[in-house]
Design a protein around this motif. Structure first.
Motif, PDB file in Angstrom:
ATOM      1  N   TRP A 110      29.469   0.351  76.254  1.00 19.17           N
ATOM      2  CA  TRP A 110      29.399   1.068  77.712  1.00 19.17           C
ATOM      3  C   TRP A 110      28.980  -0.301  78.598  1.00 19.17           C
ATOM      4  O   TRP A 110      28.867  -1.320  78.038  1.00 19.17           O
ATOM      5  N   GLU A 111      29.053  -0.022  79.714  1.00 17.44           N
ATOM      6  CA  GLU A 111      28.871  -1.109  80.707  1.00 17.44           C
ATOM      7  C   GLU A 111      27.982  -0.362  81.911  1.00 17.44           C
ATOM      8  O   GLU A 111      27.764   0.519  82.170  1.00 17.44           O
ATOM      9  N   ALA A 112      27.285  -1.378  82.604  1.00 16.64           N
ATOM     10  CA  ALA A 112      26.427  -1.353  83.600  1.00 16.64           C
ATOM     11  C   ALA A 112      26.772  -2.055  84.508  1.00 16.64           C
ATOM     12  O   ALA A 112      26.653  -3.317  84.769  1.00 16.64           O
ATOM     13  N   LEU A 113      26.878  -1.286  85.936  1.00 15.21           N
ATOM     14  CA  LEU A 113      27.500  -1.841  87.063  1.00 15.21           C
ATOM     15  C   LEU A 113      26.155  -2.317  87.938  1.00 15.21           C
ATOM     16  O   LEU A 113      25.384  -1.573  88.130  1.00 15.21           O
ATOM     17  N   ILE A 114      26.171  -3.554  88.131  1.00 13.91           N
ATOM     18  CA  ILE A 114      24.936  -4.178  88.828  1.00 13.91           C
ATOM     19  C   ILE A 114      24.981  -4.033  90.334  1.00 13.91           C
ATOM     20  O   ILE A 114      25.747  -4.857  90.963  1.00 13.91           O
ATOM     21  N   GLY A 115      24.314  -3.013  90.964  1.00 13.83           N
ATOM     22  CA  GLY A 115      24.550  -2.640  92.277  1.00 13.83           C
ATOM     23  C   GLY A 115      23.742  -3.388  92.985  1.00 13.83           C
ATOM     24  O   GLY A 115      23.024  -2.994  93.960  1.00 13.83           O
ATOM     25  N   GLY A 116      23.672  -4.868  93.135  1.00 10.73           N
ATOM     26  CA  GLY A 116      23.009  -5.643  93.992  1.00 10.73           C
ATOM     27  C   GLY A 116      21.420  -5.832  93.375  1.00 10.73           C
ATOM     28  O   GLY A 116      20.869  -6.690  93.952  1.00 10.73           O
ATOM     29  N   SER A 117      21.271  -5.366  92.323  1.00 13.78           N
ATOM     30  CA  SER A 117      19.978  -5.268  91.834  1.00 13.78           C
ATOM     31  C   SER A 117      19.674  -6.706  91.211  1.00 13.78           C
ATOM     32  O   SER A 117      20.563  -7.271  90.614  1.00 13.78           O
ATOM     33  N   THR A 118      18.311  -7.151  91.424  1.00 11.12           N
ATOM     34  CA  THR A 118      18.006  -8.479  90.944  1.00 11.12           C
ATOM     35  C   THR A 118      16.858  -8.486  89.772  1.00 11.12           C
ATOM     36  O   THR A 118      16.584  -9.517  89.487  1.00 11.12           O
ATOM     37  N   TRP A 119      16.433  -7.363  89.775  1.00 17.69           N
ATOM     38  CA  TRP A 119      15.430  -7.182  88.672  1.00 17.69           C
ATOM     39  C   TRP A 119      15.623  -5.571  88.016  1.00 17.69           C
ATOM     40  O   TRP A 119      15.632  -4.524  88.434  1.00 17.69           O
ATOM     41  N   PHE A 120      16.280  -6.122  86.797  1.00 12.93           N
ATOM     42  CA  PHE A 120      16.652  -4.587  85.775  1.00 12.93           C
ATOM     43  C   PHE A 120      16.668  -5.164  84.294  1.00 12.93           C
ATOM     44  O   PHE A 120      16.477  -6.342  84.081  1.00 12.93           O
ATOM     45  N   ALA A 121      16.921  -3.962  83.403  1.00 11.33           N
ATOM     46  CA  ALA A 121      16.684  -4.616  82.150  1.00 11.33           C
ATOM     47  C   ALA A 121      17.856  -3.374  81.575  1.00 11.33           C
ATOM     48  O   ALA A 121      17.716  -1.951  81.858  1.00 11.33           O
ATOM     49  N   VAL A 122      18.525  -3.520  80.540  1.00 13.81           N
ATOM     50  CA  VAL A 122      19.651  -2.815  79.938  1.00 13.81           C
ATOM     51  C   VAL A 122      19.474  -3.064  78.509  1.00 13.81           C
ATOM     52  O   VAL A 122      19.524  -4.171  78.034  1.00 13.81           O
ATOM     53  N   GLY A 123      19.353  -2.040  77.792  1.00  8.30           N
ATOM     54  CA  GLY A 123      19.339  -2.110  76.271  1.00  8.30           C
ATOM     55  C   GLY A 123      19.509  -0.787  75.648  1.00  8.30           C
ATOM     56  O   GLY A 123      19.830   0.133  75.968  1.00  8.30           O
ATOM     57  N   ILE A 124      18.595  -0.859  74.305  1.00 12.03           N
ATOM     58  CA  ILE A 124      18.481   0.578  73.507  1.00 12.03           C
ATOM     59  C   ILE A 124      16.970   0.577  73.096  1.00 12.03           C
ATOM     60  O   ILE A 124      16.406  -0.577  73.150  1.00 12.03           O
ATOM     61  N   ALA A 125      16.519   1.794  72.870  1.00 13.48           N
ATOM     62  CA  ALA A 125      15.228   1.954  72.296  1.00 13.48           C
ATOM     63  C   ALA A 125      15.433   3.273  71.261  1.00 13.48           C
ATOM     64  O   ALA A 125      16.327   4.228  71.342  1.00 13.48           O
ATOM     65  N   TYR A 126      14.482   3.228  70.381  1.00 14.74           N
ATOM     66  CA  TYR A 126      14.231   4.174  69.547  1.00 14.74           C
ATOM     67  C   TYR A 126      13.461   5.224  70.212  1.00 14.74           C
ATOM     68  O   TYR A 126      12.844   5.448  71.275  1.00 14.74           O
TER      69      TYR A 126
END
Length: 462
Positions: free
Chosen positions: A338-354
Motif C-alpha cells: 500500500w502507499e501513503a500520500l503525504i499531503g504536506g505533512s511534516t510530522w507523521f509515521a507509517v507502519g504496522i502494529a500488532y
C-alpha cells in the motif's frame, strides 16, 4: 642443423593442427550421423503416422458410405410406403367411380327402354318409378360420387441434400488448433481473482480450451515449472475466450497457460505472468485518536487543528501523543503493498502494529510496532524505541509499504522514485494491521494495489 630443427618444428606444428582439425572433423561427423539417425527416425514416424491416417480416412469414409446407404434404404422405404398408400386410395376411388358409372348406366338403360314403351298404361306405370329414381340419383349425385384428390400425385415432395452436399464437399483432415495468445493487456485482477483473456487465430476449429495456472516466484524456472504436473491447477472445458479464476492469494504472481483443444490434438500458449492485487483496506474511524479526523470515504486522515490549543511540541513528545488510526484489516499471511500520500505533512509515521500494541503509545516505541517516521527534516525507522536514521529524497510525496508476512519482512520505498528506504526483518507472532500517525496536515492511503514489478523478488537485508 638449424634448417633441420626448423623443419622439424614446422612438422610438429602441422601435426598438432592436423590432429586438432581431425578431432573436429570426427566430432562433426558424429554429430551429422546423430542428426541423420534422428531424420531417419522422423521419416519412419511420418510413414507410420501417414499410414495410420490413411487407414483412419478409409474407416471414416466407409462409415459415411454406410450411413448414406442406411439413409437411402430408409428414405426409399418411406417413398414405397407413400406410393402404396396413395395407389390404394386411388384404387378405392376408381372402384367407387366405377360403381357409380354402372348404376347410372343401368338407370339410363331402363329409362331409355321406358321411353320406347308404346303401351300408354305400361309407360305411365314404369315412367313414374323411373322418374323418381332419376330424380333421387340426380339429387344425391354428390353422395354417389367418391371423394377424389387429384393433386396428391407425389409431386409435392422433394429430396433436399444441399446441406449434406456442402458438408461433404468441405470435408478435410483436421489439424490441432494454433496456439492461443494470452492478451495480458486485457487481463484484469482483484486481490483474490484474475480474469484471463486470450485470442485464437482459428477459434472455429477449437472444441474447448483448458486453463492451467500455478504460483510463480522469483526462484521459479518456467521450463521446469511447465514440466511439473503437480504444480498446476487445471480448469478444463472452457468454451469462451476468457475465464475468471477465484480464490487466489493476494499480492501473488501466477503463471498461466491456455491450451486449445480439438479432435486432432492440443496446442499451448506461451506462458503469461499475471498477479493479484494486494488486499484492499480503509481507515477504521473508531480507532482514530479524538484529535484526528477521518474523511467520509475512510481514505484520508488529518489532524484537527481546532480540537486543541496545546503546542505541537508538547503533543509530539508526550507519552500520549500517538495521534494514530489503524486500517480496518488484520493480516496474517501473504504479500501486501500500500502507499501513503503525504499531503504536506511534516510530522507523521507509517507502519504496522500488532493488535496487542498499546493504543496510546507512540508507535515504534514498543516491541509490537514497526514504523517509518518523519519529524520535520528528520527521517527515522523505529521499533522498540530503537531509531535508525534514513535519507530519502527531500521531495518524497508517496511512501510505499511492502509487507511480506510469510517471509517476515516490512519494507519502505519511495513509490515515485522506486528508491528502497529500509527493510525490517520480523519474526511475526501475531496478525498485524497498518497504522498511520499524523501530527500535522494529512495522509491519504492507497490500498488494493498490485505489487510494482520492480519490487518482485527483492531481498533487502538491513
Amino acid at each position: 642443423l638449424t634448417l633441420f630443427q626448423d623443419l622439424f618444428s614446422c612438422l610438429q606444428f602441422d601435426w598438432g593442427a592436423l590432429d586438432s582439425n581431425l578431432s573436429n572433423l570426427i566430432k562433426r561427423t558424429s554429430e551429422l550421423e546423430s542428426l541423420m539417425g534422428k531424420l531417419i527416425q522422423t521419416c519412419q514416424h511420418v510413414e507410420v503416422n501417414a499410414s495410420r491416417q490413411e487407414n483412419k480416412l478409409q474407416e471414416e469414409c466407409d462409415l459415411l458410405i454406410n450411413i448414406i446407404q442406411q439413409r437411402r434404404q430408409i428414405i426409399a422405404t418411406k417413398i414405397k410406403e407413400g406410393k402404396s398408400v396413395r395407389l390404394r386410395k386411388l384404387a378405392q376411388q376408381i372402384a367407387g367411380c366405377k360403381q357409380c358409372i354402372e348404376r347410372s348406366s343401368s338407370l339410363i338403360t331402363q329409362a331409355d327402354q321406358t321411353l320406347k314403351e308404346t303401351d300408354h298404361a305400361r309407360f305411365l306405370q314404369t315412367a313414374k318409378s323411373i322418374c323418381e329414381r332419376v330424380s333421387m340419383a340426380t339429387a344425391s349425385s354428390q353422395i354417389l360420387l367418391p371423394e377424389i384428390n387429384l393433386n396428391d400425385t407425389f409431386d409435392t415432395f422433394a429430396l433436399d441434400f444441399t446441406r449434406e452436399k456442402k458438408m461433404l464437399e468441405s470435408l478435410d483432415y483436421l489439424t490441432a488448433p494454433n496456439p492461443p495468445v494470452i492478451r495480458e493487456e486485457l487481463c484484469t485482477a482483484s486481490y483474490d481473482t484474475i480474469t484471463v483473456h486470450w485470442t485464437s487465430d482459428d477459434e472455429f476449429s477449437v472444441v474447448s480450451y483448458e486453463l492451467q495456472y500455478a504460483i510463480f516466484t522469483s526462484q521459479s524456472n518456467v521450463v521446469s515449472l511447465c514440466k511439473s504436473a503437480d504444480s498446476w491447477m487445471i480448469v478444463p472445458n472452457i468454451k469462451q475466450n476468457h475465464y475468471t479464476v477465484h480464490g487466489l492469494q493476494c499480492g501473488t504472481k501466477y503463471i498461466f497457460i491456455v491450451k486449445a483443444i480439438n479432435q486432432a490434438g492440443t496446442r499451448s500458449s506461451e506462458p503469461g505472468k499475471l498477479k493479484t492485487n494486494s488486499q484492499p483496506f480503509k481507515l477504521e474511524p473508531k480507532s482514530a485518536h479524538r484529535k484526528l479526523r477521518v474523511s467520509h470515504d475512510n481514505l484520508t486522515v488529518e489532524r484537527d487543528e481546532t480540537s486543541s490549543k496545546k503546542s505541537h511540541s508538547q503533543d509530539r513528545f508526550s507519552s500520549h501523543s500517538s495521534y494514530g488510526v489503524t486500517g480496518n484489516v488484520y493480516i496474517d499471511s501473504g504479500r501486501h503493498y500500500w502507499e501513503a500520500l503525504i499531503g504536506g505533512s511534516t510530522w507523521f509515521a507509517v507502519g504496522i502494529a500488532y493488535k496487542s500494541a498499546p493504543k496510546h503509545e507512540w508507535v515504534g516505541k514498543n516491541s509490537a510496532s514497526w514504523v517509518m517516521s518523519r519529524c520535520n527534516n528528520s527521517w527515522v525507522v523505529r521499533h522498540n524505541s530503537k531509531e535508525i536514521p534514513i535519507e530519502p529524497s527531500p521531495h518524497l510525496r508517496r511512501l510505499g509499504v511492502l509487507l511480506d508476512y510469510d517471509s517476515g519482512s516490512l519494507s519502505f520505498y519511495d513509490a515515485v522514485g522506486s528508491q528502497h528506504l529500509y527493510t525490517f526483518d520480523i519474526d511475526f507472532a501475531q496478525p498485524v494491521c497498518p497504522v498511520f500517525n499524523v501530527w500535522n496536515r494529512c495522509l491519504t492511503i492507497l490500498s488494493g494495489l498490485p505489487i510494482p514489478d520492480h519490487l518482485e523478488g527483492t531481498d533487502y537485508n538491513n
